[in-house]
Design an enzyme around this catalytic site. Structure first.
Site, PDB file in Angstrom:
ATOM      1  N   THR A 267       0.809  -1.216   0.000  1.00  0.00           N
ATOM      2  CA  THR A 267       0.000   0.000   0.000  1.00  0.00           C
ATOM      3  C   THR A 267       0.850   1.277   0.000  1.00  0.00           C
ATOM      4  OG1 THR A 267      -1.650  -1.226   1.217  1.00  0.00           O
ATOM      5  CG2 THR A 267      -1.854   1.173   1.255  1.00  0.00           C
ATOM      6  N   GLU A 268       0.514   2.194  -0.898  1.00  0.00           N
ATOM      7  CA  GLU A 268       1.207   3.480  -1.049  1.00  0.00           C
ATOM      8  C   GLU A 268       2.688   3.293  -1.379  1.00  0.00           C
ATOM      9  OE1 GLU A 268      -0.524   5.917  -1.429  1.00  0.00           O
ATOM     10  OE2 GLU A 268      -2.384   5.559  -0.324  1.00  0.00           O
ATOM     11  N   LEU A 269       2.986   2.136  -1.979  1.00  0.00           N
ATOM     12  CA  LEU A 269       4.356   1.782  -2.310  1.00  0.00           C
ATOM     13  C   LEU A 269       5.257   1.793  -1.063  1.00  0.00           C
ATOM     14  CD1 LEU A 269       4.711   1.051  -5.286  1.00  0.00           C
ATOM     15  CD2 LEU A 269       6.190   3.014  -5.553  1.00  0.00           C
ATOM     16  N   SER A 270       4.625   1.524   0.082  1.00  0.00           N
ATOM     17  CA  SER A 270       5.436   1.469   1.307  1.00  0.00           C
ATOM     18  C   SER A 270       6.374   0.264   1.209  1.00  0.00           C
ATOM     19  CB  SER A 270       4.544   1.379   2.551  1.00  0.00           C
ATOM     20  OG  SER A 270       3.624   0.328   2.455  1.00  0.00           O
TER      21      SER A 270
ATOM     22  N   TRP B  59       5.644   6.357  -1.600  1.00  0.00           N
ATOM     23  CA  TRP B  59       5.750   7.229  -2.776  1.00  0.00           C
ATOM     24  C   TRP B  59       5.068   8.579  -2.545  1.00  0.00           C
ATOM     25  CZ3 TRP B  59       2.652   4.729  -7.472  1.00  0.00           C
ATOM     26  CH2 TRP B  59       1.297   4.641  -7.168  1.00  0.00           C
TER      27      TRP B  59
END
Lengths: 402, 402
Positions: A149-152, A303
């Site tokens: 999620t969210e490029l975490s 990101w």
């Protein structure tokens, strides 16, 4: 070979309606706002389908059919897939049609677009499995590459994905992490042996996602020709990872900005410029190129924002306490076996709820940076907590004291 | 400068605002003579204070607040009580004759009681007239466009039509002037009020609200309102909301500070609602009783029907208390980090009060962020706008003369 890896992220949350303390214990319909309300999921989905998903997919489908060398990767969350099934089967069909070309790859993630990895590994794995099953059912594919999620991203996430058998994982190509290196190569996460890492080229991605329609930008107007010239000029680059929200097309950048024309010309411009040029899906890129170095990420990056961390979701005490309290309900909720209750609890895990509570731009008076269906971050918190308390009320009704 | 009151002989915010505004203007080099309708000792050294005594009058004594009858003592020894409307007429006549004796460039008049005086002075001297609007009649009457005293409305209407410029203390007030009097927007400039933090008295160790302080140690929360008990302030709706709050969060006390014509009505209403033991009426307070009321609160509430500016939330945050205000309040234009609700929305009001009372994370985040906004406030921006306005009008006068 020099390849563009175009990866688009499709997501819509279930927004919590104006849900007051007088609803708590009375109504359990947190996600069902009246149609004309700002928080109506149905209305927002209709709008995005009409402005973005349907017209963009139409163009993408034409491009894929006309250019066998054009490839792209998509991640589509479970929450948006459900909403498409319910409110825009036409848009869902258009995504399915893209996949039938064989030139589109679906990326793995959590079904509920959650931050579960940071709170419960067990819950996280369930959501990843749920998403895999949904993708298999709707698109007939089994995802090979993971994005959180969210490029975490951090070393732990990469280690997990490696052990889970993924061929690759996606992350932000953030300068402090890359140091002297460029994002234009395939890498390998530290402490792993098999999995490879693709890092977003945020400058080139943001040229499209954020700056494209900005007339004050020195490079405006950006044409596909100009853009592919930039890409062609780096002699040594192997992959250009262009990662962005799908909604860039038609929603963040309106049709009038010329974004669709840009997209329509990109494949022929890039492929026609040199015979070495290619488009690859994420797993094709991973299969094609050797990893050039190990990348060590002890602290989580995302990101988002100039900070590239989780502070937009977990930066203030409202966010920290509400998410912590939500995950503390995990065991009692799952023990009930009540599928509706479990699903509502999972929908509340979607990261967007915590993003709406973010005050960091708000307190600086820069409220333009605040994308939210709520008037203030405080309203987001109040609605969320009232819904959270209703979840607890439902547990209490089943005789579970928490 | 024409004004009706200055501290310490003020009944409300108007006197405080005039005092702080003039102080900031005089620091900027503006030479001010402030004409009051009464005489009394004061310790103001940054401007000249002139009492406007009508011909033959030796002394004007205020009986109570600035809006009560005054006692006029004539040189021949006889005394006369004059009501507010009569005073306003006398003031206008006196200012007209004073204007002929004085040297000045600009006439700056605050609220309707001084508007006729301003118009008279303008007629005598041809100097530009600036009307500064802190509230209009429909705000004070609290009943919408058609409410209020027709005589007062006539004075406001005439003033607005003939003034060289109108200053509104908020966009909200500007909108109200446009709505009530059909004045074009170009004629009205918004200059927000501010607050002089150095003038705020500091707290002592012990809070005078001993009972409330003791209750708080036992887990009670205190919701505070400070203001006149009048229709404009919307306290009947606050009490209705209080009843709902007490049902959800029984350990909540409401502290109502102020006096006014609704006092007995509100007492009766709280008894009828069955929340007599949760509502404390402290009466009109100055000094420690005033500032400690802000400090003892966990939440300050200003639910006004229409609040042209509304200084009290800024005073509340000075003493560490976050606020819930109505959307119909001007101060909400310069403070983002507070809870907001429509004045008629009793459930919404109760919902947000319960949230603030029950969730420390919400209160802390509101306090922290509102404090940051508050710290950035100063009179400088407002005074810069005003002196630029003065310059423009003086230039115009000079051009006409040439």
């Amino acid at each position: 070979m020099k390849a563009i890896v175009l990866y688009l992220h499709v997501h819509q949350p279930y927004r919590v309606r104006q849900y007051t303390v007088f609803d708590t214990g009375q109504n359990h319909d947190y996600f069902d706002a009246p149609y004309d309300d700002r928080t109506s999921n149905e209305r927002i989905l209709h709008k995005v389908a009409e402005k973005s998903y349907i017209p963009t997919n139409q163009r993408l489908l034409d491009l894929l059919r006309n250019n066998p060398g054009f490839k792209l990767s998509l991640s589509i969350t479970g929450t948006v897939l459900e909403q498409l099934e319910r409110w825009s089967p036409e848009a869902l069909r258009s995504f399915q049609e893209l996949c039938t070309t064989g030139q589109v790859e679906i990326v793995a993630e959590t079904y509920h677009h959650s931050l579960a990895f940071f709170y419960s590994r067990e819950e996280f794995e369930k959501q990843v499995a749920m998403h895999r099953e949904k993708v298999q059912a709707l698109f007939g594919q089994t995802p090979q590459v993971f994005r959180n999620t969210e490029l975490s991203y951090n070393n732990d996430i990469a280690y997990w994905a490696d052990k889970a058998g993924y061929k690759g994982i996606l992350a932000e190509g953030w300068d402090p992490i890359l140091d002297w290196r460029k994002p234009n190569y395939v890498y390998r996460p530290s402490y792993t042996n098999h999995i490879k890492l693709l890092m977003k080229n945020y400058r080139l991605s943001d040229d499209i996602a954020f700056r494209f329609g900005n007339q004050a930008w020195s490079e405006w107007p950006l044409t596909a020709e100009k853009f592919t010239d930039w890409l062609g000029s780096d002699q040594d680059a192997e992959v250009y990872n262009l990662f962005m929200d799908y909604e860039t097309f038609g929603e963040h950048q309106w049709e009038a900005s010329g974004i669709f024309d840009f997209l329509s010309h990109l494949p022929e411009q890039w492929l026609g410029a040199h015979r070495d040029h290619a488009f690859l899906t994420v797993s094709e890129a991973i299969g094609t190129f050797e990893s050039r170095d190990y990348i060590d990420v002890p602290d989580t990056i995302t990101w988002a924002d100039t900070e590239r961390d989780l502070s937009a979701w977990l930066g203030n005490p409202m966010q920290q306490t509400s998410i912590k309290e939500l995950y503390e309900l995990e065991k009692p909720i799952l023990d009930t076996g009540d599928l509706q209750l479990i699903e509502d609890w999972r929908r509340l895990q979607t990261s967007d709820h915590f993003y709406y509570m973010c005050t960091k731009w708000w307190s600086d008076g820069d409220i333009h940076a605040y994308f939210s269906p709520y008037e203030t971050p405080y309203d987001a918190y109040i609605n969320f907590m009232n819904a959270y308390h209703d979840v607890r009320f439902r547990l209490l009704q089943k005789g579970v004291e928490v | 400068m024409l004004g009706w009151e200055l501290p310490p002989h003020n009944s409300g915010g108007l006197g405080v605002v005039c005092h702080q505004l003039c102080k900031a203007l005089s620091h900027k080099g503006v030479d001010i003579e402030f004409v009051l309708p009464y005489s009394s000792p004061h310790d103001i050294d940054f401007m000249k204070i002139t009492p406007a005594h009508p011909q033959g009058v030796a002394e004007v004594i205020k009986a109570g607040g600035a809006y009560d009858s005054y006692k006029y003592t004539y040189h021949d020894g006889h005394e006369e009580w004059v009501d507010l409307y009569g005073q306003q007429e006398l003031y206008a006549r006196t200012v007209a004759s004073l204007a002929e004796e004085k040297e000045f460039d600009i006439i700056h008049a605050h609220d309707w009681l001084t508007f006729r005086a301003g118009l008279a002075a303008r007629q005598k001297t041809g100097r530009p007239l600036i009307l500064h609007v802190h509230s209009i009649e429909s705000d004070r009457a609290g009943g919408g466009r058609d409410s209020g005293n027709p005589l007062v409305k006539e004075i406001e209407r005439t003033g607005f039509m003939l003034a060289d410029k109108i200053i509104a203390v908020s966009q909200h007030t500007k909108n109200m002037i446009m709505r009530d009097y059909d004045i074009p927007g170009e004629a009205i400039e918004v200059v927000h009020n501010s607050i002089e933090k150095a003038a705020m008295p500091t707290l002592s160790d012990r809070n005078v609200y001993t009972y409330l302080t003791a209750l708080k140690q036992h887990g009670w929360k205190v919701v505070v309102n400070i203001g006149r008990l009048t229709v404009q302030k919307n306290l009947p709706n606050l009490l209705k909301a209080a009843q709902k709050v007490v049902q959800k969060s029984p350990k909540t006390m409401f502290l109502i500070v102020g006096s006014g014509e609704q006092y007995y009505e509100l007492l009766e209403q709280s008894a009828e609602l069955g929340i007599g033991k949760n509502v404390l009426f402290a009466g009109f307070q100055r000094g420690q009783g005033w500032r400690d009321a802000f400090a003892v609160g966990d939440l300050f509430v200003m639910p006004s029907v229409s609040e042209p500016f509304g200084l009290t939330p800024l005073e509340a945050i000075q003493y560490g208390t976050p606020s819930l205000i109505s959307h119909q309040s001007g101060v909400g234009e310069i403070i983002q980090n507070c809870l907001k609700v429509d004045f008629w929305d009793i459930d919404g009001m109760a919902n947000k009060i319960v949230a603030a009372v029950d969730h420390p994370a919400l209160r802390d985040e509101l306090r922290r962020n509102m404090q940051r906004e508050y710290d950035r406030l100063s009179w400088n921006d407002s005074v810069d706008k005003l002196s630029a306005l003065y310059d423009r009008h003086m230039q115009k006068t000079a051009e006409v003369a040439a």
